[in-house]
Scaffold this motif. Structure first.
Motif, PDB file in Angstrom:
ATOM      1  N   TRP A 147      36.294  41.212 -73.379  1.00 50.08           N
ATOM      2  CA  TRP A 147      36.269  40.008 -72.558  1.00 50.08           C
ATOM      3  C   TRP A 147      37.419  40.029 -71.569  1.00 50.08           C
ATOM      4  CZ3 TRP A 147      32.676  35.956 -73.462  1.00 50.08           C
ATOM      5  CH2 TRP A 147      31.821  36.185 -74.564  1.00 50.08           C
ATOM      6  N   LEU A 148      37.138  39.688 -70.367  1.00 46.23           N
ATOM      7  CA  LEU A 148      38.171  39.567 -69.344  1.00 46.23           C
ATOM      8  C   LEU A 148      38.087  38.184 -68.751  1.00 46.23           C
ATOM      9  CD1 LEU A 148      37.668  42.979 -67.509  1.00 46.23           C
ATOM     10  CD2 LEU A 148      39.330  42.441 -69.283  1.00 46.23           C
ATOM     11  N   VAL A 162      47.647  46.089 -80.416  1.00 47.08           N
ATOM     12  CA  VAL A 162      47.528  46.129 -78.964  1.00 47.08           C
ATOM     13  C   VAL A 162      48.316  47.320 -78.446  1.00 47.08           C
ATOM     14  CG1 VAL A 162      47.924  44.882 -76.818  1.00 47.08           C
ATOM     15  CG2 VAL A 162      47.314  43.612 -78.895  1.00 47.08           C
ATOM     16  N   LEU A 163      47.621  48.224 -77.756  1.00 49.02           N
ATOM     17  CA  LEU A 163      48.287  49.408 -77.211  1.00 49.02           C
ATOM     18  C   LEU A 163      49.371  49.016 -76.210  1.00 49.02           C
ATOM     19  CD1 LEU A 163      45.218  51.760 -76.639  1.00 49.02           C
ATOM     20  CD2 LEU A 163      46.766  51.674 -78.597  1.00 49.02           C
ATOM     21  N   CYS A 164      50.256  49.946 -75.926  1.00 49.81           N
ATOM     22  CA  CYS A 164      51.373  49.680 -75.028  1.00 49.81           C
ATOM     23  C   CYS A 164      50.893  49.714 -73.573  1.00 49.81           C
ATOM     24  CB  CYS A 164      52.476  50.712 -75.255  1.00 49.81           C
ATOM     25  SG  CYS A 164      53.994  50.337 -74.360  1.00 49.81           S
ATOM     26  N   ASP A 165      50.180  48.663 -73.199  1.00 47.27           N
ATOM     27  CA  ASP A 165      49.584  48.556 -71.874  1.00 47.27           C
ATOM     28  C   ASP A 165      49.387  47.078 -71.588  1.00 47.27           C
ATOM     29  OD1 ASP A 165      47.784  48.348 -69.715  1.00 47.27           O
ATOM     30  OD2 ASP A 165      46.797  50.241 -70.225  1.00 47.27           O
ATOM     31  N   PRO A 166      49.966  46.542 -70.509  1.00 48.42           N
ATOM     32  CA  PRO A 166      49.827  45.107 -70.247  1.00 48.42           C
ATOM     33  C   PRO A 166      48.383  44.664 -70.081  1.00 48.42           C
ATOM     34  CG  PRO A 166      50.780  46.270 -68.350  1.00 48.42           C
ATOM     35  CD  PRO A 166      50.802  47.217 -69.494  1.00 48.42           C
ATOM     36  N   ASP A 167      47.501  45.553 -69.546  1.00 50.16           N
ATOM     37  CA  ASP A 167      46.087  45.191 -69.414  1.00 50.16           C
ATOM     38  C   ASP A 167      45.436  44.993 -70.780  1.00 50.16           C
ATOM     39  OD1 ASP A 167      46.256  45.291 -66.664  1.00 50.16           O
ATOM     40  OD2 ASP A 167      45.584  47.377 -66.544  1.00 50.16           O
ATOM     41  N   ARG A 168      45.852  45.798 -71.757  1.00 49.29           N
ATOM     42  CA  ARG A 168      45.322  45.627 -73.116  1.00 49.29           C
ATOM     43  C   ARG A 168      45.781  44.296 -73.716  1.00 49.29           C
ATOM     44  NH1 ARG A 168      43.369  49.697 -71.189  1.00 49.29           N
ATOM     45  NH2 ARG A 168      42.793  51.580 -72.331  1.00 49.29           N
ATOM     46  N   LEU A 169      47.006  43.938 -73.399  1.00 48.25           N
ATOM     47  CA  LEU A 169      47.517  42.667 -73.914  1.00 48.25           C
ATOM     48  C   LEU A 169      46.754  41.494 -73.303  1.00 48.25           C
ATOM     49  CD1 LEU A 169      49.476  40.963 -75.518  1.00 48.25           C
ATOM     50  CD2 LEU A 169      51.166  41.275 -73.691  1.00 48.25           C
ATOM     51  N   ILE A 170      46.507  41.554 -72.005  1.00 49.14           N
ATOM     52  CA  ILE A 170      45.744  40.491 -71.347  1.00 49.14           C
ATOM     53  C   ILE A 170      44.350  40.386 -71.958  1.00 49.14           C
ATOM     54  CG2 ILE A 170      44.635  39.865 -69.166  1.00 49.14           C
ATOM     55  CD1 ILE A 170      47.133  41.071 -67.761  1.00 49.14           C
ATOM     56  N   ALA A 171      43.671  41.564 -72.166  1.00 52.13           N
ATOM     57  CA  ALA A 171      42.334  41.559 -72.758  1.00 52.13           C
ATOM     58  C   ALA A 171      42.350  41.031 -74.185  1.00 52.13           C
ATOM     59  CB  ALA A 171      41.756  42.974 -72.723  1.00 52.13           C
ATOM     60  N   ALA A 172      43.399  41.374 -74.940  1.00 55.05           N
ATOM     61  CA  ALA A 172      43.480  40.939 -76.336  1.00 55.05           C
ATOM     62  C   ALA A 172      43.642  39.428 -76.434  1.00 55.05           C
ATOM     63  CB  ALA A 172      44.634  41.657 -77.031  1.00 55.05           C
ATOM     64  N   ILE A 173      44.470  38.848 -75.566  1.00 55.72           N
ATOM     65  CA  ILE A 173      44.641  37.394 -75.579  1.00 55.72           C
ATOM     66  C   ILE A 173      43.347  36.700 -75.159  1.00 55.72           C
ATOM     67  CG2 ILE A 173      45.855  35.464 -74.506  1.00 55.72           C
ATOM     68  CD1 ILE A 173      48.323  37.265 -74.343  1.00 55.72           C
ATOM     69  N   THR A 174      42.667  37.265 -74.149  1.00 60.34           N
ATOM     70  CA  THR A 174      41.392  36.700 -73.709  1.00 60.34           C
ATOM     71  C   THR A 174      40.386  36.699 -74.854  1.00 60.34           C
ATOM     72  OG1 THR A 174      41.778  37.450 -71.444  1.00 60.34           O
ATOM     73  CG2 THR A 174      39.513  36.955 -72.048  1.00 60.34           C
ATOM     74  N   ALA A 225      41.056  36.831 -78.113  1.00 57.71           N
ATOM     75  CA  ALA A 225      41.497  35.915 -79.162  1.00 57.71           C
ATOM     76  C   ALA A 225      41.130  34.474 -78.823  1.00 57.71           C
ATOM     77  CB  ALA A 225      43.001  36.046 -79.375  1.00 57.71           C
ATOM     78  N   ASN A 226      41.287  34.092 -77.571  1.00 57.22           N
ATOM     79  CA  ASN A 226      40.857  32.751 -77.158  1.00 57.22           C
ATOM     80  C   ASN A 226      39.356  32.572 -77.383  1.00 57.22           C
ATOM     81  OD1 ASN A 226      43.233  31.412 -76.252  1.00 57.22           O
ATOM     82  ND2 ASN A 226      43.211  32.600 -74.357  1.00 57.22           N
ATOM     83  N   ALA A 227      38.553  33.609 -77.016  1.00 60.26           N
ATOM     84  CA  ALA A 227      37.102  33.526 -77.177  1.00 60.26           C
ATOM     85  C   ALA A 227      36.689  33.492 -78.643  1.00 60.26           C
ATOM     86  CB  ALA A 227      36.434  34.704 -76.472  1.00 60.26           C
ATOM     87  N   ASP A 228      37.511  34.104 -79.513  1.00 57.57           N
ATOM     88  CA  ASP A 228      37.216  34.165 -80.946  1.00 57.57           C
ATOM     89  C   ASP A 228      37.820  32.993 -81.717  1.00 57.57           C
ATOM     90  OD1 ASP A 228      35.767  36.459 -80.696  1.00 57.57           O
ATOM     91  OD2 ASP A 228      37.319  37.804 -81.462  1.00 57.57           O
ATOM     92  N   ASN A 229      38.242  31.961 -81.007  1.00 56.25           N
ATOM     93  CA  ASN A 229      38.855  30.797 -81.652  1.00 56.25           C
ATOM     94  C   ASN A 229      40.153  31.135 -82.372  1.00 56.25           C
ATOM     95  OD1 ASN A 229      36.751  28.991 -80.865  1.00 56.25           O
ATOM     96  ND2 ASN A 229      35.478  29.866 -82.488  1.00 56.25           N
ATOM     97  N   GLY A 230      40.878  32.099 -81.847  1.00 59.71           N
ATOM     98  CA  GLY A 230      42.194  32.418 -82.392  1.00 59.71           C
ATOM     99  C   GLY A 230      42.267  33.832 -82.923  1.00 59.71           C
ATOM    100  N   GLN A 239      43.867  28.582 -77.929  1.00 58.17           N
ATOM    101  CA  GLN A 239      43.525  28.562 -79.350  1.00 58.17           C
ATOM    102  C   GLN A 239      44.783  28.842 -80.173  1.00 58.17           C
ATOM    103  OE1 GLN A 239      40.457  27.714 -80.349  1.00 58.17           O
ATOM    104  NE2 GLN A 239      39.729  27.601 -78.231  1.00 58.17           N
ATOM    105  N   ASN A 240      44.581  29.087 -81.469  1.00 54.40           N
ATOM    106  CA  ASN A 240      45.701  29.408 -82.346  1.00 54.40           C
ATOM    107  C   ASN A 240      45.923  30.920 -82.325  1.00 54.40           C
ATOM    108  OD1 ASN A 240      46.066  26.668 -83.545  1.00 54.40           O
ATOM    109  ND2 ASN A 240      43.942  27.043 -84.129  1.00 54.40           N
ATOM    110  N   ILE A 241      46.971  31.336 -81.662  1.00 55.32           N
ATOM    111  CA  ILE A 241      47.217  32.770 -81.459  1.00 55.32           C
ATOM    112  C   ILE A 241      48.629  33.123 -81.914  1.00 55.32           C
ATOM    113  CG2 ILE A 241      47.444  34.612 -79.743  1.00 55.32           C
ATOM    114  CD1 ILE A 241      45.266  33.276 -78.132  1.00 55.32           C
ATOM    115  N   THR A 242      48.703  34.161 -82.749  1.00 52.96           N
ATOM    116  CA  THR A 242      49.986  34.693 -83.207  1.00 52.96           C
ATOM    117  C   THR A 242      50.216  36.048 -82.548  1.00 52.96           C
ATOM    118  OG1 THR A 242      49.909  33.571 -85.341  1.00 52.96           O
ATOM    119  CG2 THR A 242      51.268  35.545 -85.209  1.00 52.96           C
TER     120      THR A 242
END
Length: 522
Positions: free
Chosen positions: A25-26, A145-157, A159-164, A193-196
């Motif tokens: 998800w982006l 999350v791999l050491c890549d800012p794009d991966r971090l952005i995708a992971a947060i996106t 997590a939001n879609a997955d309700n945390g 959402q609830n994200i750690t």
């Protein structure tokens, strides 16, 4: 300090069910600009040639997407991919791939109602214990999350879609962010959402050639947990690194916020919701207006943390509180500076509760070298206010009541020592009622406290202007006023009569008290 992070198991048991496809998800969006927080401060005209402060310092965000899961994550519809349970079976059977519709077996549970590490209703993986399949931190599966800012952005996106969810960053990686989601926005997707985020010693930094943005925007209903992370180089209108909006929550643990700045308020953090800091340091952050490190209008808890060497062009070198509630325990506010009131901490309205803390070596161009409060309920217990300096008055603490309101300061079992000011005085404490004849009260209550070695033009220990003062079992000793008959211990323009016999006011220079003070001689 206790070890917040718990090492996860590296191996999983059980057979692996077939793998399902996963979508990446982006998302992007515009983050709203927050309004500029109204500020309040007390300024006092001073004589440039008055006896001065020799310690006052100069003021001045490859190829295919890869999500690595530990012991099971989500397939489509919330079903796990590799199962995080013992064979994924319950006593009465199992659903497809060891899971039912919501990641449960036919009876909705694995053996004894849990998987290997246990799953809840949503069927999460290794760390998926608890209600709704929440992870070890209480929210979602763990995703590396791999050491890549794009991966971090995708992971947060995602997590939001997955309700945390729970994200684990690459150990000691530097994620250099280059873009944001709009003018005045953030370098990462809003937290809805609830994200750690488990930092594992990683750093988030705004690239040197990037436009200005903060890192995190926690929106109403969102809950961000950060641990073992460094945030540096962020910039926002309010909240240089993090903004926590009304109805949002942030918990920040074992994290460093360094060299962030705000164009208005909250050099590192703008809190309009609920924020907790634990074992966290905020250093060298700045704000043009208020709150060099933090600007608070909500509920802020600070525990075993340090606010050091932050700067504000207005009020609150480290922390500015505007009608919110601040609980600061077992923490240090050290070496901060402000041009406006409150070199360390400033509060206009609201509640400020300080216990087992140090407020030391802060400086201001106005009042309250350590702490300045206006129409605030301030409580200080078992704390040290020491070696602070101000130009306007109240080297250690300034308590001011204005606009027909009440400002009350209660100090218990503490030390107010080695603070200095010129201006209108009050080396240790300045207590001022701006409207004494038409309403409002500046109330100062001191119990079991040592006020010593402070220095001012008038009232080396305490200067009282129209307020009320109550002293119980307190020592006011070896303070200095630099003006003849200035009241080395206490200088007051209204009678102070509520002093119990166990209070000692002695060995102050050039005299102990100026004005009417019960049980004070010389």
């Amino acid at each position: 300090m206790s070890n917040y992070l718990r090492k996860s198991n590296d191996a999983v048991s059980g057979t692996a069910p077939r793998t399902r496809g996963r979508k990446v998800w982006l998302a992007s969006g515009l983050a709203g600009l927050t309004g500029v927080v109204s500020l309040a401060g007390i300024g006092v005209a001073t004589n440039a040639n008055a006896v001065g402060i020799d310690r006052l310092a100069d003021l001045k965000w490859s190829a295919a997407e890869q999500f690595v899961k530990r012991d099971g994550g989500h397939g489509p519809d919330g079903r796990g991919a590799p199962g995080g349970r013992e064979e994924g079976k319950g006593p009465n059977g199992e659903g497809r791939d060891g899971e039912g519709r919501d990641g449960k077996g036919q009876e909705g549970k694995g053996q004894d109602g849990k998987g290997e590490e246990g799953k809840g209703e949503e069927g999460k993986g290794e760390e998926g214990k608890g209600e709704d399949g929440k992870g070890e931190d209480g929210y979602g599966r763990v995703q590396d999350v791999l050491c890549d800012p794009d991966r971090l952005i995708a992971a947060i996106t995602r997590a939001n879609a997955d309700n945390g969810g729970t994200l684990r960053l690459a150990k000691n990686c530097t994620y250099s962010l280059t873009t944001n989601n709009g003018p005045g926005g953030s370098g990462l997707p809003p937290i809805t959402q609830n994200i750690t985020i488990k930092g594992e010693g990683a750093t988030l930094v705004r690239a040197a050639n990037a436009t200005q943005f903060r890192f995190f925007d926690v929106t109403s209903g969102g809950h961000l947990r950060l641990a073992d992370l460094t945030l540096t180089g962020g910039n926002g209108l309010t909240g240089g690194a993090v903004i926590v909006r009304t109805g949002a929550t942030a918990t920040i643990e074992k994290t460093k916020l360094v060299n962030n700045d705000a164009l208005a308020a909250g050099g590192a953090i703008e809190n309009n919701g609920t924020t907790t800091l634990d074992h966290t340091t905020l250093t060298n952050n700045s704000a043009v207006l208020a709150g060099g490190a933090i600007n608070n209008t909500g509920l802020l808890r600070i525990n075993e943390s340090e606010l050091k060497a932050n700067n504000a062009g207005g009020a609150g070198g480290a922390l500015n509180n505007l009608a919110g509630t601040v609980v600061l325990h077992k923490s240090a506010v050290v070496g901060n500076r402000s041009i406006g009131a409150g070199g360390g901490i400033s509060s206009a309205g609201g509640i400020l509760d300080i216990a087992n803390a140090e407020v030391n070596e802060n400086t201001t161009g106005l009042t309250g070298g350590g702490i300045a409060v206006l129409n605030t309920q301030l409580t200080i217990r078992h704390s040290t206010i020491s070696r602070n300096a101000s130009i306007g008055g109240g080297g250690g603490i300034s308590n001011t009541a204005g606009l027909l309101l009440t400002s009350s300061t209660t100090i218990e079992n503490s030390k107010i020592t080695d603070n200095v000011t010129n201006g209108i005085g009050g080396g240790g404490i300045l207590n001022t009622d701006l409207t004494p004849n038409i309403g409002g009260t500046a109330t100062l209550t001191i119990r079991n406290t040592d006020i010593s070695k402070n220095k001012a033009t008038l009232g080396g220990g305490i200067r009282n202007l129209g307020g009320t003062v109550t002293l119980t079992n307190t020592k006011i000793v070896t303070n200095t006023a630099t003006i003849t008959n200035g009241g080395g211990g206490i200088n007051t323009n209204t009678a102070i009569t509520t002093i119990d016999p166990t209070t000692v006011i002695v060995a102050n220079r050039p005299n102990n008290c100026t004005g009417t003070v019960t049980n004070c001689f010389g």
